[in-house]
Design a protein around this motif. Structure first.
Motif, PDB file in Angstrom:
ATOM      1  N   SER A   1       2.488   1.784  -3.382  1.00  0.00           N
ATOM      2  CA  SER A   1       1.601   2.212  -4.466  1.00  0.00           C
ATOM      3  C   SER A   1       1.031   3.607  -4.234  1.00  0.00           C
ATOM      4  O   SER A   1       0.518   4.211  -5.162  1.00  0.00           O
ATOM      5  CB  SER A   1       0.486   1.190  -4.698  1.00  0.00           C
ATOM      6  OG  SER A   1      -0.318   1.107  -3.563  1.00  0.00           O
ATOM      7  N   THR A   2       1.111   4.109  -3.009  1.00  0.00           N
ATOM      8  CA  THR A   2       0.643   5.487  -2.809  1.00  0.00           C
ATOM      9  C   THR A   2       1.801   6.469  -2.678  1.00  0.00           C
ATOM     10  O   THR A   2       1.786   7.538  -3.267  1.00  0.00           O
ATOM     11  CB  THR A   2      -0.235   5.609  -1.540  1.00  0.00           C
ATOM     12  OG1 THR A   2       0.493   5.066  -0.438  1.00  0.00           O
ATOM     13  CG2 THR A   2      -1.544   4.848  -1.709  1.00  0.00           C
ATOM     14  N   ASP A   3       2.863   6.090  -1.956  1.00  0.00           N
ATOM     15  CA  ASP A   3       3.927   7.056  -1.646  1.00  0.00           C
ATOM     16  C   ASP A   3       5.171   6.948  -2.515  1.00  0.00           C
ATOM     17  O   ASP A   3       5.985   7.870  -2.532  1.00  0.00           O
ATOM     18  CB  ASP A   3       4.371   6.894  -0.172  1.00  0.00           C
ATOM     19  CG  ASP A   3       3.331   7.432   0.783  1.00  0.00           C
ATOM     20  OD1 ASP A   3       2.210   7.722   0.319  1.00  0.00           O
ATOM     21  OD2 ASP A   3       3.643   7.550   1.986  1.00  0.00           O
TER      22      ASP A   3
ATOM     23  N   ALA B   1       0.837  -1.206   0.000  1.00  0.00           N
ATOM     24  CA  ALA B   1       0.000   0.000   0.000  1.00  0.00           C
ATOM     25  C   ALA B   1       0.871   1.254   0.000  1.00  0.00           C
ATOM     26  O   ALA B   1       0.608   2.225  -0.728  1.00  0.00           O
ATOM     27  CB  ALA B   1      -0.932  -0.019   1.218  1.00  0.00           C
ATOM     28  N   TRP B   2       1.906   1.226   0.840  1.00  0.00           N
ATOM     29  CA  TRP B   2       2.818   2.374   0.906  1.00  0.00           C
ATOM     30  C   TRP B   2       3.514   2.602  -0.441  1.00  0.00           C
ATOM     31  O   TRP B   2       3.591   3.723  -0.941  1.00  0.00           O
ATOM     32  CB  TRP B   2       3.857   2.131   2.009  1.00  0.00           C
ATOM     33  CG  TRP B   2       4.915   3.192   2.072  1.00  0.00           C
ATOM     34  CD1 TRP B   2       4.782   4.470   2.536  1.00  0.00           C
ATOM     35  CD2 TRP B   2       6.285   3.057   1.641  1.00  0.00           C
ATOM     36  NE1 TRP B   2       5.975   5.141   2.424  1.00  0.00           N
ATOM     37  CE2 TRP B   2       6.921   4.305   1.873  1.00  0.00           C
ATOM     38  CE3 TRP B   2       7.026   2.017   1.087  1.00  0.00           C
ATOM     39  CZ2 TRP B   2       8.260   4.530   1.565  1.00  0.00           C
ATOM     40  CZ3 TRP B   2       8.355   2.232   0.788  1.00  0.00           C
ATOM     41  CH2 TRP B   2       8.972   3.482   1.024  1.00  0.00           C
TER      42      TRP B   2
ATOM     43  N   TRP C   1      11.208   0.746   5.081  1.00  0.00           N
ATOM     44  CA  TRP C   1      10.546   1.522   4.027  1.00  0.00           C
ATOM     45  C   TRP C   1      11.192   2.889   3.881  1.00  0.00           C
ATOM     46  O   TRP C   1      11.359   3.400   2.791  1.00  0.00           O
ATOM     47  CB  TRP C   1       9.053   1.710   4.305  1.00  0.00           C
ATOM     48  CG  TRP C   1       8.302   0.435   4.638  1.00  0.00           C
ATOM     49  CD1 TRP C   1       8.808  -0.843   4.679  1.00  0.00           C
ATOM     50  CD2 TRP C   1       6.924   0.328   4.968  1.00  0.00           C
ATOM     51  NE1 TRP C   1       7.827  -1.728   5.018  1.00  0.00           N
ATOM     52  CE2 TRP C   1       6.653  -1.043   5.203  1.00  0.00           C
ATOM     53  CE3 TRP C   1       5.872   1.239   5.101  1.00  0.00           C
ATOM     54  CZ2 TRP C   1       5.385  -1.507   5.553  1.00  0.00           C
ATOM     55  CZ3 TRP C   1       4.604   0.786   5.442  1.00  0.00           C
ATOM     56  CH2 TRP C   1       4.366  -0.572   5.675  1.00  0.00           C
TER      57      TRP C   1
ATOM     58  N   PRO D   1       4.026   6.304  -7.581  1.00  0.00           N
ATOM     59  CA  PRO D   1       3.456   7.439  -8.331  1.00  0.00           C
ATOM     60  C   PRO D   1       4.385   8.661  -8.388  1.00  0.00           C
ATOM     61  O   PRO D   1       4.173   9.543  -9.205  1.00  0.00           O
ATOM     62  CB  PRO D   1       2.178   7.783  -7.551  1.00  0.00           C
ATOM     63  CG  PRO D   1       1.936   6.625  -6.638  1.00  0.00           C
ATOM     64  CD  PRO D   1       3.261   6.002  -6.372  1.00  0.00           C
ATOM     65  N   ARG D   2       5.386   8.710  -7.516  1.00  0.00           N
ATOM     66  CA  ARG D   2       6.310   9.856  -7.506  1.00  0.00           C
ATOM     67  C   ARG D   2       7.244   9.872  -8.693  1.00  0.00           C
ATOM     68  O   ARG D   2       7.823  10.918  -8.997  1.00  0.00           O
ATOM     69  CB  ARG D   2       7.233   9.764  -6.267  1.00  0.00           C
ATOM     70  CG  ARG D   2       6.622  10.135  -4.985  1.00  0.00           C
ATOM     71  CD  ARG D   2       7.684  10.032  -3.915  1.00  0.00           C
ATOM     72  NE  ARG D   2       8.541  11.202  -3.923  1.00  0.00           N
ATOM     73  CZ  ARG D   2       8.916  11.846  -2.825  1.00  0.00           C
ATOM     74  NH1 ARG D   2       8.474  11.421  -1.655  1.00  0.00           N
ATOM     75  NH2 ARG D   2       9.705  12.876  -2.898  1.00  0.00           N
TER      76      ARG D   2
ATOM     77  N   SER E   1       6.094   1.287 -14.208  1.00  0.00           N
ATOM     78  CA  SER E   1       6.877   2.116 -13.304  1.00  0.00           C
ATOM     79  C   SER E   1       8.351   1.780 -13.463  1.00  0.00           C
ATOM     80  O   SER E   1       8.720   0.649 -13.785  1.00  0.00           O
ATOM     81  CB  SER E   1       6.434   1.827 -11.867  1.00  0.00           C
ATOM     82  OG  SER E   1       7.378   2.346 -10.964  1.00  0.00           O
TER      83      SER E   1
ATOM     84  N   HIS F   1      -1.554  -7.614  -2.047  1.00  0.00           N
ATOM     85  CA  HIS F   1      -1.863  -6.264  -2.495  1.00  0.00           C
ATOM     86  C   HIS F   1      -1.615  -6.125  -4.008  1.00  0.00           C
ATOM     87  O   HIS F   1      -0.747  -6.773  -4.570  1.00  0.00           O
ATOM     88  CB  HIS F   1      -0.982  -5.264  -1.729  1.00  0.00           C
ATOM     89  CG  HIS F   1      -1.322  -3.844  -2.027  1.00  0.00           C
ATOM     90  ND1 HIS F   1      -0.787  -3.141  -3.080  1.00  0.00           N
ATOM     91  CD2 HIS F   1      -2.163  -2.975  -1.400  1.00  0.00           C
ATOM     92  CE1 HIS F   1      -1.272  -1.911  -3.088  1.00  0.00           C
ATOM     93  NE2 HIS F   1      -2.116  -1.786  -2.075  1.00  0.00           N
ATOM     94  N   ASP F   2      -2.390  -5.231  -4.634  1.00  0.00           N
ATOM     95  CA  ASP F   2      -2.306  -4.979  -6.083  1.00  0.00           C
ATOM     96  C   ASP F   2      -0.890  -4.763  -6.600  1.00  0.00           C
ATOM     97  O   ASP F   2      -0.588  -5.093  -7.749  1.00  0.00           O
ATOM     98  CB  ASP F   2      -3.083  -3.702  -6.438  1.00  0.00           C
ATOM     99  CG  ASP F   2      -4.575  -3.889  -6.309  1.00  0.00           C
ATOM    100  OD1 ASP F   2      -5.005  -5.024  -6.012  1.00  0.00           O
ATOM    101  OD2 ASP F   2      -5.311  -2.898  -6.493  1.00  0.00           O
ATOM    102  N   VAL F   3      -0.019  -4.184  -5.770  1.00  0.00           N
ATOM    103  CA  VAL F   3       1.308  -3.837  -6.262  1.00  0.00           C
ATOM    104  C   VAL F   3       2.073  -5.089  -6.676  1.00  0.00           C
ATOM    105  O   VAL F   3       2.975  -5.022  -7.512  1.00  0.00           O
ATOM    106  CB  VAL F   3       2.072  -3.020  -5.185  1.00  0.00           C
ATOM    107  CG1 VAL F   3       2.807  -3.920  -4.209  1.00  0.00           C
ATOM    108  CG2 VAL F   3       3.029  -2.020  -5.826  1.00  0.00           C
TER     109      VAL F   3
END
Lengths: 633, 633
Positions: free
Chosen positions: B501-503, B498-499, B619, B506-507, B533, B555-557
């Motif tokens: 794919s959000t943090d 989750a981390w 992380w 996308p950067r 990516s 998770h999706d990632v």
């Protein structure tokens, strides 16, 4: 390369599908003057067959194509069995390996037929320039159909005659393009057995032809690899009709990328779908050849369901069985009578395939049983058991050819004269060689000689033994010598070497090798121009590698000398631990006792022909075997 | 394909030997507008270098060339040591593996340079059509030499500027053909360091040029891969001169097929001999780059003896180190400052090479000791010891890059501020990520990430992990999760997902992949048109495969979705026994405790960048590492 195509050929092949291409590949490697014609405008781009048996991959690897397929294909490792779950959904409740462990270095794999056909074309081209045919190259001639065939029966036993005469018609692009295909690209029905043969239709309905679009080809051999609608089979007449049955089952086949999170199956969509349908039937012809001059291979003599991925494999294996036989007969290396082993060996496989498919397609087409009391449905247990039992068959490794001049079974097998044995006797040489099975329990005459890792005596490189046995038209004599650091053993093996180099090898022709003939560099590195004996001798010993020196300890036959390139150090191999790849345990794998040893003859197609002992009694069997197969010079 | 060559390019490469071709291959895979020029009329046909290190084969395999070389090459497995025997002859008294067992799946191998150059050209062509450069294709332009180079120093830090201006002269065929070569084909001296650079000679002595034979090219980067006589190095001036020494040893190198029954050595003959000679010297340049805009690679910055097969390998590895860095900077994916790591990393290797070669070439050139009392001779013991010690170096696996933004060493290493550390600090990001080595004891930051076999969660296929990491410009985050059938472990790994794919993901930019970018089908099968990516996440767990269902548990990632092609099931791997290929024991191999797990960042060139823990503290290190390297979008 656009050389003029000869009007006199050794072999004319009708049809450039998997069987026709396999046959062309063999003939190109052997340097045979052959032509291959196909009614279509191009090769298959999608659809059709896709499953490769382990045995098919071994065969393709022997021509240098196996790795390309293996690398690109989707390899099959595991089968999952799904059953209804108590909550009304489905669940995976068992998994099994898709292939028997240890059977082959390959496993089943899936790649679409069009891709493989491209690899075949590359491999055929890689055979040239061929020293035996400097002015000829086998190339697929598309949009060409045969329209007549005549056989001069008086000449069928004449080696130098061209007893076959075939009229070839060169089609226009429009004539070669099936109507269905023009109208609807997503529909592959034009290749299905549900429709009438479209090429025949085109020809019947064409507006007539100018003479310049026809030619007469004289051939020694014609092979019909022209599929279920085979023109060749039809022209051979009523005796060649296939027998069997058509069922009411019609199967659909889709070419798609499914987007699904199976097992939930809520989504099955695809951007482009191409489909076809087949009526499921199992039929096989009685006769695979006319006078051993016209042959049928693949779907032209046996049809069955597309399930279990057998069709393309069996078709290619038909042609693989036939190619070297026709080739070596054309080269006057092998007796013409050996050609009769094609029908003997392949009709049996076709029948086994039909029987297997009959049982298997009904299992697949059958309604799943609702529960244990549902007697007309197919139960999961029944299905899964049949599936597991089928491994030897579906891998292609289970093939076991009948006794003949090419397959010396042990005498015990001949006590009870079954129908099979009588048939076999018809082509048996009077004083036929006999095998002693217990000497190499996993080298069964009639079955494919397996591959295990051995280590090169000269440089410690590990080799799959199959890579020392490419499909180059040569027979292999594998000498399992045991421990040659022992003086008695070394003397025996060198005695064998002396006998081979005086009494055997000089009797038989040499063979021209071509550029592509050694795809793994296992036999003739840098030697594509040399003409070795048609019998290739490989020695596998169990002495310590460090105790043996090739030139000091072993007879010349185990390290042949070439004036330009020096000694060949690649023929002596050891069953020992390699530095990086573990121990191949080859003697164990082949079932040979190092204290006893064995001699094994392997045919050019990789099937075991004879198993006998390394002592003088064994030499006699070896001599007899080759006499029964090869023509003396 | 003969597209007009652009006069504004991202990269201009001078020289199409092993270094220049390696660089071109990287840039073609990344879709960079590049040109490569060479003064010669054609590629090398014989002679020159031939030895491939295990590491070089791994690198070539990551581009899909490794297997071709591996199949054709002579693989080296064993070294034999020969000594005088009591009877005055020589005898083999010990044998050793040529490569340390378990170091790599490849061993040293030998194939002539010209063959490999052909494979490079094929692999470059296989990168096209590239979605990033639909109108451009990297192709070697032969008979072209640069004659001037100017640098606009004001623009060197400007991403969009082309600060370099190079005049290219197109030679005639006669001008490109060296005099020596025309006069004597069996003599390869024209490529030796004993003769004057012949291309310079041709140009100086030419009869003048028409303007139409010159062109000006504007470039962002220029790389001199132009060998020991490097024009690029000379034009950069005195600061770029190489330092070191020339010895009096001159070595001869022959291209022959020796016919010999070594050890007796009574016969050494050959039908065609081609030879050259080199003066043995060890020299290295101080500076590998000018303003991080003009770079030198290969023989242009370090020369040494041809023994031990290091030259071609180190040259290719220079270019392999530089290619992705220039490429990702040109694509604005990576900070420009990362370019300074090229000199940091490769100068150290060049120095190690020089030191190794200095020692090694003297051992080879030295007179063998007559006996134990002969102190000026080289004893067999001394030689054999040095030879064995050299394995890590000569395999290329021993390379250990210094700390930088790309290599997070653990904090302990920085306590003593050696010269090396100070140098490293100059380019260190202030808040630099730090590794915790004990979590993955065989994944050492700065060294190449090794390969072990893992099994695909989805279909049980065994994979060499390297085949999931082709050279496509992406960074890999390898998640060693341990047993994810345990709820706490699964929660942790999905939290990480989750981390990411959000943090994180996308950067940073996405990257275009091209047709050749996935030669083993390990990452993007059927997906050459997708833009993933630049960080590729791979999960390796130790749960029972049957207990995990990808879509249900992860998770999706770990299973990215593509609207056209569905879920990618290839990112989740298991350290378990395969059906047919044994157990890879990957956790053991990587030195990861399944109870602890680890996160490892692998650079696009396969070197380990960071080792940290799977928990949240880890992380943070991952986040810091990527911030130091990648440009946010």
């Amino acid at each position: 390369m656009a050389l003029t195509k000869p009007s006199e050929v050794d072999v004319l092949i009708v049809g450039a599908g998997p069987a026709g291409l396999m046959l062309s590949l063999w003939l190109s490697r052997l340097g045979i003057v052959a032509r291959i014609v196909d009614k279509r405008t191009d090769k298959v781009f999608s659809g059709q067959a896709d499953g490769f048996q382990a045995r098919t991959l071994e065969i393709l690897d022997s021509f240098g194509i196996g790795e390309r397929i293996w690398k690109e294909a989707n390899r099959m490792f595991e089968v999952s069995f799904w059953n209804p779950s108590p909550d009304g959904r489905i669940q995976c409740n068992s998994r099994a390996p898709d292939n028997l462990v240890g059977l082959s270095r390959f496993t089943e794999a899936v790649l679409h037929q069009g891709r493989m056909e491209g690899f075949f074309l590359d491999a055929i081209a890689a055979s040239y320039p061929h020293p035996a045919t400097p002015d000829h190259q086998v190339e697929v001639e598309r949009m060409v159909v045969p329209t007549s065939l005549s056989i001069d029966e008086e000449k069928v036993e004449d080696d130098d005659a061209y007893p076959l005469s075939v009229t070839l018609r060169h089609l226009s692009e429009a004539e070669a393009m099936p109507t269905q295909r023009l109208s609807n690209l997503s529909d592959g029905l034009f290749r299905s057995n549900l429709t009438k043969d479209d090429a025949a239709y085109s020809i019947e309905n064409s507006n007539g032809w100018g003479d310049e679009r026809e030619e007469i080809v004289k051939a020694k051999y014609v092979v019909g690899c022209d599929g279920a609608h085979s023109w060749t089979r039809k022209i051979l007449g009523k005796d060649f009709e296939m027998h069997g049955e058509m069922t009411d089952f019609i199967w659909g086949v889709l070419d798609i990328v499914p987007i699904t999170d199976f097992p939930k199956l809520y989504l099955l969509k695809s951007t482009s779908v191409r489909w076809t349908a087949y009526q499921i039937g199992q039929r096989v012809g009685d006769k695979f050849s006319k006078s051993d001059r016209v042959f049928l291979a693949g779907d032209a003599v046996h049809t069955h369901s597309p399930k279990a991925g057998q069709g393309m494999n069996v078709s290619m294996q038909d042609a693989y069985n036939l190619g070297w036989k026709i080739g070596l007969v054309c080269k006057k290396i092998m007796h013409r009578k050996i050609l009769s082993t094609y029908e003997l060996e392949r009709k049996q496989i076709a029948k086994e395939l039909i029987a297997f498919d009959h049982k298997f397609s009904r299992l697949f087409s059958g309604r799943p049983a609702k529960d244990i009391m549902d007697e007309t449905g197919v139960s999961m247990e029944e299905f899964s058991k049949a599936f597991n039992m089928s491994h030897m068959f579906t891998s292609g490794i289970g093939v076991d050819y009948k006794p003949s001049a090419l397959v010396a079974k042990p005498p015990e097998r001949r006590v009870i004269k079954s129908h099979t044995e009588v048939e076999a006797d018809q082509i048996a040489v009077h004083d036929q060689a006999q095998s002693t099975l217990c000497l190499a329990t996993n080298c069964k005459p009639g079955m494919r000689f397996p591959s295990f890792q051995v280590v090169a005596q000269s440089d410690a490189r590990p080799w799959q033994l199959h890579h020392k046995m490419p499909s180059d038209g040569r027979f292999r004599l594998v000498v399992f010598s045991g421990d040659i650091s022992k003086p008695t053993r070394q003397t025996l093996v060198n005695g064998l070497g002396a006998w081979l180099s005086t009494d055997v090898l000089p009797r038989y022709p040499r063979i021209e090798l071509c550029p592509g003939s050694d795809p793994h560099g296992g036999t003739t590195k840098f030697k594509s121009s040399c003409h070795p004996s048609v019998i290739d001798v490989l020695l596998i010993h169990t002495a310590k590698r460090a105790d043996i020196e090739i030139l000091r300890d072993l007879h010349d036959v185990y390290h042949p000398f070439d004036t330009k390139l020096g000694w060949d150090y690649g023929k002596v191999l050891v069953d020992e631990e390699s530095y990086h790849n573990g121990h191949g345990r080859a003697y164990e794998g082949y079932g040979v006792d190092p204290g006893e040893g064995a001699l094994v003859i392997v045919r050019p197609d990789g099937y075991t022909g004879l198993v006998t002992c390394v002592e003088e009694e064994g030499w006699k069997e070896v001599g007899k075997w080759f006499q029964g197969v090869l023509r003396s010079i």
